[in-house]
Design a protein around this motif. Structure first.
Motif, PDB file in Angstrom:
ATOM      1  N   LEU A  51      42.877  -5.670   4.168  1.00 23.04           N
ATOM      2  CA  LEU A  51      43.241  -5.374   2.774  1.00 23.04           C
ATOM      3  C   LEU A  51      43.288  -3.872   2.541  1.00 23.04           C
ATOM      4  O   LEU A  51      44.195  -3.362   1.870  1.00 23.04           O
ATOM      5  CB  LEU A  51      42.244  -6.033   1.821  1.00 23.04           C
ATOM      6  CG  LEU A  51      42.265  -7.568   1.736  1.00 23.04           C
ATOM      7  CD1 LEU A  51      41.121  -8.058   0.844  1.00 23.04           C
ATOM      8  CD2 LEU A  51      43.601  -8.079   1.205  1.00 23.04           C
ATOM      9  N   ASN A  52      42.316  -3.156   3.078  1.00 27.23           N
ATOM     10  CA  ASN A  52      42.273  -1.702   2.880  1.00 27.23           C
ATOM     11  C   ASN A  52      43.408  -0.970   3.593  1.00 27.23           C
ATOM     12  O   ASN A  52      43.739   0.166   3.230  1.00 27.23           O
ATOM     13  CB  ASN A  52      40.923  -1.149   3.348  1.00 27.23           C
ATOM     14  CG  ASN A  52      39.786  -1.536   2.414  1.00 27.23           C
ATOM     15  OD1 ASN A  52      39.997  -1.840   1.240  1.00 27.23           O
ATOM     16  ND2 ASN A  52      38.566  -1.540   2.933  1.00 27.23           N
ATOM     17  N   LYS A  53      43.996  -1.605   4.606  1.00 30.99           N
ATOM     18  CA  LYS A  53      45.134  -1.019   5.299  1.00 30.99           C
ATOM     19  C   LYS A  53      46.464  -1.419   4.652  1.00 30.99           C
ATOM     20  O   LYS A  53      47.527  -1.084   5.180  1.00 30.99           O
ATOM     21  CB  LYS A  53      45.135  -1.457   6.771  1.00 30.99           C
ATOM     22  CG  LYS A  53      43.999  -0.851   7.595  1.00 30.99           C
ATOM     23  CD  LYS A  53      44.209   0.645   7.821  1.00 30.99           C
ATOM     24  CE  LYS A  53      43.125   1.208   8.706  1.00 30.99           C
ATOM     25  NZ  LYS A  53      43.320   2.657   8.973  1.00 30.99           N
ATOM     26  N   GLY A  54      46.412  -2.128   3.528  1.00 34.16           N
ATOM     27  CA  GLY A  54      47.632  -2.498   2.829  1.00 34.16           C
ATOM     28  C   GLY A  54      48.114  -3.904   3.082  1.00 34.16           C
ATOM     29  O   GLY A  54      49.170  -4.305   2.567  1.00 34.16           O
ATOM     30  N   GLY A  55      47.386  -4.679   3.870  1.00 33.39           N
ATOM     31  CA  GLY A  55      47.766  -6.070   4.086  1.00 33.39           C
ATOM     32  C   GLY A  55      47.526  -6.913   2.857  1.00 33.39           C
ATOM     33  O   GLY A  55      46.786  -6.535   1.949  1.00 33.39           O
ATOM     34  N   ASN A  56      48.150  -8.083   2.826  1.00 33.10           N
ATOM     35  CA  ASN A  56      47.941  -8.975   1.689  1.00 33.10           C
ATOM     36  C   ASN A  56      46.928 -10.067   2.035  1.00 33.10           C
ATOM     37  O   ASN A  56      46.312 -10.052   3.108  1.00 33.10           O
ATOM     38  CB  ASN A  56      49.279  -9.550   1.197  1.00 33.10           C
ATOM     39  CG  ASN A  56      49.926 -10.523   2.184  1.00 33.10           C
ATOM     40  OD1 ASN A  56      49.317 -10.965   3.158  1.00 33.10           O
ATOM     41  ND2 ASN A  56      51.180 -10.858   1.921  1.00 33.10           N
ATOM     42  N   ALA A  57      46.746 -11.017   1.124  1.00 33.54           N
ATOM     43  CA  ALA A  57      45.710 -12.033   1.306  1.00 33.54           C
ATOM     44  C   ALA A  57      45.960 -12.895   2.535  1.00 33.54           C
ATOM     45  O   ALA A  57      45.012 -13.314   3.208  1.00 33.54           O
ATOM     46  CB  ALA A  57      45.626 -12.906   0.051  1.00 33.54           C
ATOM     47  N   VAL A  58      47.228 -13.172   2.843  1.00 37.48           N
ATOM     48  CA  VAL A  58      47.542 -13.986   4.018  1.00 37.48           C
ATOM     49  C   VAL A  58      47.166 -13.242   5.290  1.00 37.48           C
ATOM     50  O   VAL A  58      46.523 -13.802   6.192  1.00 37.48           O
ATOM     51  CB  VAL A  58      49.029 -14.376   4.016  1.00 37.48           C
ATOM     52  CG1 VAL A  58      49.416 -15.055   5.328  1.00 37.48           C
ATOM     53  CG2 VAL A  58      49.341 -15.302   2.832  1.00 37.48           C
ATOM     54  N   ASP A  59      47.558 -11.982   5.383  1.00 35.13           N
ATOM     55  CA  ASP A  59      47.180 -11.169   6.543  1.00 35.13           C
ATOM     56  C   ASP A  59      45.665 -11.151   6.723  1.00 35.13           C
ATOM     57  O   ASP A  59      45.134 -11.330   7.830  1.00 35.13           O
ATOM     58  CB  ASP A  59      47.666  -9.726   6.375  1.00 35.13           C
ATOM     59  CG  ASP A  59      49.151  -9.607   6.103  1.00 35.13           C
ATOM     60  OD1 ASP A  59      49.926 -10.328   6.748  1.00 35.13           O
ATOM     61  OD2 ASP A  59      49.527  -8.780   5.247  1.00 35.13           O
ATOM     62  N   ALA A  60      44.959 -10.911   5.620  1.00 30.48           N
ATOM     63  CA  ALA A  60      43.495 -10.801   5.669  1.00 30.48           C
ATOM     64  C   ALA A  60      42.849 -12.129   6.034  1.00 30.48           C
ATOM     65  O   ALA A  60      41.837 -12.162   6.749  1.00 30.48           O
ATOM     66  CB  ALA A  60      42.969 -10.306   4.326  1.00 30.48           C
ATOM     67  N   ALA A  61      43.413 -13.234   5.547  1.00 32.65           N
ATOM     68  CA  ALA A  61      42.855 -14.552   5.855  1.00 32.65           C
ATOM     69  C   ALA A  61      42.965 -14.850   7.343  1.00 32.65           C
ATOM     70  O   ALA A  61      42.026 -15.380   7.959  1.00 32.65           O
ATOM     71  CB  ALA A  61      43.563 -15.624   5.042  1.00 32.65           C
TER      72      ALA A  61
END
Length: 582
Positions: free
Chosen positions: A50-60
């Motif tokens: 998330l801190n690198k700009g990813g969204n919730a799907v990426d983070a999940a």
């Protein structure tokens, strides 16, 4: 959603800078993205994305991959799951079904010998119990359709944890000790997770170079690295000729390279019901959790729980759960193989019919299914299956939930079924294979018997609730069939009893699944509350145990969010927000 990020530098920076585990905090409030998991390493992985700009799907996906390292006995790429995604821009909910499937060679007699059902534990610890894994294909679909990052990006934190290792917790060691017998059967599993045939002690730093290798191959070649080539051949070999210890014999399976190559995930519509002003979205079939929770809520909606004494309200919760489980057990199965009366089961009129069976003075006891077919627009004459006994179902799954600053949400439950799955670790690749085929009914006729390509019924119940068209909360839990009651009871605690989400989630749990007894947690037996329920016919399991290990996020009117994990169960969970409230 934002465009796909392709920079290789991101993967390298995440791998190098990924933080190690810290003291876990089970509740966090603030703004921006949020995450709740049972593992601090997994929560930190999601937050790094998330801190690198990813969204919730990426983070999940990043969190899930890390859980595959730190909680390998409950989840991982050797299994499958259900991912629910709320797309803020489109204001819609979709689900990705990547449940395991039976191989093409499977028949309804898969777990029969001479016409009789084989022993359940014997079935579990075998290649015959392994379904075609769906997790990696599910992650691919999630990232390709709704994410912004690549496998190389989101797998980097998990590769770091697997390479550097992590300290074994007391919970990890304790649960391993409970399953030493199964793990000792398989040489590849005992070599990785046992020392001298015993569970690794707390504090031992566990490294998993094989899993790091698996993730690196997927990062480099995508999902095809899992479903074809050397990794796929290793999976087929492990299933069909399990890597047993000397002198041990177990049943082999019948998965082929074609089974792996042909695996497909499914994008499915969620099921939906309303409850006291909330829109409740759940996972549809082959997941039974969303339907069972929806039916139970519809039954409860006819009672004013707030106005009742707590014992009376909890009696109604148990009875609604009992009735919905009677229907779930009778009707639910893979929708590609059986006609399931979903519209009837979720009909408010059908709920009124079932509600009429409830007495305030006496518990129903074990009951039969209702007839939902007249409550849906279906002029056919469908099969009305008989109720089946509730088979054993694993309590060892995991659930995570993530939101991002754009308002996207992921509620994700995935599993390898029993604690330690089949017990078979794929040699050279460090991940355990599922025993998901034991979620089928062993004999029929029944909608949930094994068939080629079929997905077994599941209780997993990732849930997203909206109010006035905006996210209100998201919730889910592991726990086999107790997933359904954990999510249901937490919703009742939060919506009806007005508990903040952290209190609602941490409150003592009871689980009634249309059985003669109700499961309870330690400390409940003998209380005034228990005695009051016993007076009207409820009976409780004499051996209390922990129920579920839930994670949730609550969304507030002022724009803040509260991430919530367990404060006591399963060794305390990990909740993080991007910008904590001061």
């Amino acid at each position: 959603m934002t465009s796909r990020l392709l920079a290789t530098a991101l993967s390298l920076s995440l791998l190098a800078a990924y933080p190690t585990a810290t003291a876990k905090t089970p509740v966090a409030t603030g703004t921006g993205g949020a995450v709740a998991t049972i593992s601090d390493q997994a929560s930190q992985a999601a937050m790094a994305i998330l801190n690198k700009g990813g969204n919730a799907v990426d983070a999940a996906v990043a969190a899930a991959a890390t859980l595959g390292v730190t909680d390998p006995f409950s989840c991982g790429i050797g299994g499958g799951g259900f991912m629910m995604v709320y797309l803020a821009r489109d204001k819609r909910v979709i689900t990705i079904d990547h449940r395991e499937t039976a191989p093409a060679a499977a028949t309804p007699s898969l777990f029969l010998s001479n016409g009789r059902e084989i022993d359940f534990e014997t079935a579990v610890a075998s290649g015959a119990s392994v379904g075609v894994p769906g997790t990696v294909r599910g992650w691919h679909e999630a990232l390709a359709r709704y994410g912004t990052m690549s496998f190389k990006d989101v797998l980097a934190p998990a590769i770091g944890v697997a390479t550097r290792g992590f300290p074994v917790s007391e919970t990890f060691s304790h649960l391993t000790a409970q399953n030493e017998t199964k793990f000792r059967r398989f040489a590849s599993t005992s070599a990785l997770y046992l020392k001298g045939g015993k569970a690794l002690p707390p504090g031992h730093v566990l490294k998993n170079p094989g899993m790091a290798k698996a993730y690196r191959e997927i990062a480099a070649k995508g999902y095809r690295a899992f479903y074809s080539g050397p990794m796929a051949r290793a999976i087929v070999g492990a299933v069909n000729t399990p890597p047993v210890a000397s002198g041990v014999k177990v049943r082999g399976g019948a998965i082929t390279m074609a089974d792996l190559a042909n695996y497909e995930s499914r994008i499915r519509l969620p099921v939906r019901t309303t409850y006291r002003g909330y829109e409740i979205y759940g996972m549809g079939l082959p997941g039974s959790g969303g339907i069972a929770i929806g039916e139970a809520l519809n039954i409860l909606e006819g009672f004013n729980l707030k106005a009742l004494p707590r014992a009376s309200a909890e009696h109604l919760y148990l009875e609604a759960s009992r009735l919905s489980f009677a229907d779930r057990n009778a009707y639910a199965g893979d929708p590609e193989y059986v006609d399931v009366p979903v519209a009837g089961l979720l009909s408010k009129d059908y709920a009124a019919r079932r509600r009429a069976q409830v007495s305030m003075e006496r518990a129903l006891g074990k009951t039969g299914p209702g007839d939902p077919y007249p409550f849906q627009d279906d002029a056919s004459v469908p099969l009305r299956p008989q109720a089946a006994r509730l088979l054993a179902e694993s309590a060892h799954t995991t659930h995570l939930t993530v939101s991002d600053k754009q308002g996207n949400i992921v509620a994700y439950t995935f599993t390898i079924e029993s604690w330690g799955g089949s017990g078979i670790t794929v040699p050279g690749y460090g991940f355990i294979l599922n025993n998901q085929l034991t979620d089928f009914d062993f004999s029929g006729p029944h909608p949930n018997v094994p068939e080629a390509g079929k997905r077994p019924r599941s209780s997993m119940a990732p849930t997203i609730a909206l109010r006035d068209g905006k996210p209100a909360f998201t919730l889910g839990s592991p726990g086999g069939s107790t997933i359904i009651t954990t999510v249901l009871q937490t919703i009742v605690n939060h919506v009806d009893f007005g508990m903040p989400m952290d209190r609602a989630l941490n409150a003592p749990r009871m689980s009634q699944r249309n059985d003669t007894i109700t499961d309870i947690e330690p400390g409940f037996a003998g209380t005034l509350q228990a005695k009051g329920l016993e007076r009207i016919g409820h009976k409780f399991n004499p051996v209390p145990e922990e129920i579920g290990a839930a994670n949730a996020i609550a969304f507030h009117a002022d724009g803040t969010v509260t991430a919530v994990s367990e404060a006591r169960r399963h060794g305390v969970g990990s909740a993080l927000v991007q910008k904590p409230a001061r």
